[in-house]
Design an enzyme around this catalytic site. Sequence first.
Site, mmCIF file in Angstrom:
data_model
loop_
_atom_site.group_PDB
_atom_site.id
_atom_site.type_symbol
_atom_site.label_atom_id
_atom_site.label_comp_id
_atom_site.label_asym_id
_atom_site.label_seq_id
_atom_site.Cartn_x
_atom_site.Cartn_y
_atom_site.Cartn_z
ATOM 1 N N LYS B 51 -6.797 -0.752 9.112
ATOM 2 C CA LYS B 51 -6.364 -1.902 9.917
ATOM 3 C C LYS B 51 -7.048 -1.998 11.280
ATOM 4 C CE LYS B 51 -2.925 -3.790 7.420
ATOM 5 N NZ LYS B 51 -2.841 -5.244 7.135
ATOM 6 N N SER B 76 4.233 -4.010 9.295
ATOM 7 C CA SER B 76 5.049 -2.950 8.733
ATOM 8 C C SER B 76 4.593 -1.595 9.251
ATOM 9 C CB SER B 76 4.967 -2.960 7.204
ATOM 10 O OG SER B 76 3.660 -2.625 6.797
ATOM 11 N N GLU B 202 -1.624 -3.924 -6.745
ATOM 12 C CA GLU B 202 -0.354 -4.156 -6.056
ATOM 13 C C GLU B 202 0.721 -3.253 -6.645
ATOM 14 O OE1 GLU B 202 0.006 -8.712 -4.603
ATOM 15 O OE2 GLU B 202 0.093 -8.483 -6.780
ATOM 16 N N GLY B 206 5.929 -5.764 -6.105
ATOM 17 C CA GLY B 206 5.435 -6.792 -5.176
ATOM 18 C C GLY B 206 4.145 -7.403 -5.690
ATOM 19 N N ASP B 208 2.900 -10.397 -5.914
ATOM 20 C CA ASP B 208 2.701 -11.790 -5.517
ATOM 21 C C ASP B 208 1.262 -12.264 -5.712
ATOM 22 O OD1 ASP B 208 2.901 -9.786 -3.210
ATOM 23 O OD2 ASP B 208 1.607 -11.329 -2.354
ATOM 24 N N SER B 302 -6.699 3.389 1.615
ATOM 25 C CA SER B 302 -6.583 2.519 2.781
ATOM 26 C C SER B 302 -5.860 3.108 3.979
ATOM 27 C CB SER B 302 -5.931 1.203 2.371
ATOM 28 O OG SER B 302 -4.669 1.436 1.793
#
Lengths: 320, 320
Positions: B51, B76, B202, B206, B208, B302
Amino acid sequence: MELKIDVHTAAARLANIVHHTPVLRSRTLDDLVGAEVSLKCENFQRTGAFKFRGAYHAASRLPAEQLAKGLVTYSSGNHGQAVALAARELGVSAVVLMPHDAPRSKVSATLAYGAEVITYNRYSDDRQTLGADLAADRGMTVIPPYDHPDIIAGQGTAALELLNEVGPLGMLVVPVGGGGLMAGCALVATHQFPSVRMIGVEPAAGDDTRRSLYAGRRVAVDVPHTIADGQTAPQPGELTFEINRRLVESVVLVTDEQIREAMRFAFERMKIVIEPSGASALAALMSGAVERLPARVGVIVSGGNIDRERFTAITMPQAT
Amino acid sequence: MELKIDVHTAAARLANIVHHTPVLRSRTLDDLVGAEVSLKCENFQRTGAFKFRGAYHAASRLPAEQLAKGLVTYSSGNHGQAVALAARELGVSAVVLMPHDAPRSKVSATLAYGAEVITYNRYSDDRQTLGADLAADRGMTVIPPYDHPDIIAGQGTAALELLNEVGPLGMLVVPVGGGGLMAGCALVATHQFPSVRMIGVEPAAGDDTRRSLYAGRRVAVDVPHTIADGQTAPQPGELTFEINRRLVESVVLVTDEQIREAMRFAFERMKIVIEPSGASALAALMSGAVERLPARVGVIVSGGNIDRERFTAITMPQAT
């Protein structure tokens, strides 16, 4: 010394066999310690420790006929795995003598590499005698854990890779068990950069090399009781001590609690798993045991073989 | 798309700011999976996750006057830390909205980087509205977690580094939360190697983005309850979905138990600490969720922000 210990030649032989392990940095660690610290991560080496460098190197230099009869070794764990994998890679059999109380993960990994495992009592048996007897019985060759020029040359390739990657260092901090890693690193590091200060680290309970350096001769201590199970050799090797007494500035000591703290830091801040022996050099830096730090310091993180249960038991606060 | 998302330019801006993270290999993993797997270890990135690449990149591109008024974000966890550190590095203030149940280590790390932390209820509050209100009140700029071209370009630098180091890959497997990492990686990877297959991962709870790809439009799911706390965005971003629908072959799903198993493997065999979201792409490979593997596969690991207590609770067998 007339023995030829050539780390550069060992490195050429080990290319494409050993992992070129990464060097990690942490700004948090730099701030904590007050120097730029480069961690050479041998916990990422094949078999999880630097030991594979020396073991493969020594085995691969045996005459073909001798090699074909197989390998024997004695080890608190990582060297056993290293010899087991070296034997498998070279297509020969291996027998590994391991202490009865060796961590489960080390025993099972050694078996998984295809070696035969025979256990002995760490506190009563003489593993060198056991190994020599076994080798004589079966015609196998002993690959000793540290006191051999080919082992020392192989281990030194860890420092060579580090220096090739990061350039000149003012100091290199290295865990000391039998002294093979230190001897190999000291030979190549002081050759490349004569002013580099070589600092060894032992667990406080097993300060045989530190005592030996003060005494000017090899001193034995009681078999150390410490979480650093890779650093329980009760006295330095003959050859490793001859090298280290000339090239090592000093050996500093760390407590088990300082090792635990380094393991916690490595996990939470650097995201790496280090076994107790592997964390001792980092612990020495973090605890302030090493004095007069130069601007740039190298640390050998020597291994990462620890299962989750033992890691948790060792690092949880109530265990201290 | 007319938006300019240039990962190469982002990489130039981030040089000497982000860590060039190592790529790890494991022969055990290769044997298990049946392909040559390269793990891009963003758990070793500054702040412990990829990030920081996007957050710093986006913040650094703000006009000086605007930047000086400070940054706001909602996260989060990892994006919050990333914005906090980016703000500190750029010499400005930051406010981070975090869910009330965010892991302790993520909250304390965000505070340690000097940001102000305000908590919200993950299951009832709308964090985007809260963030926008706060930004308006204080004149600060929102740095969104994924749905922004400068964020996407920054995240893509992880894949660019990987490809520059290992060369052509037949497949790149990437965790998908809001889709920013995947979008950036897909843009640069398919540009460099048009035949590379982009696979998203995913948590099963979750899914989506997977549903959205099938539906051909953005679909929202209930806020997922999963150990993968970095992948709980209930729907894809607008911009990230536009990119991913064009460039991603498919999104596969992993269960929490498959994530646990990947975390255990990473700890014991690879000696690295991965947080649940960070392990999802590895879990997809290990579990066989990804079909028709090519010879060479890249995986983005990640992030690694998990404290020892939570790691132990998640990975111990009785927790499953």
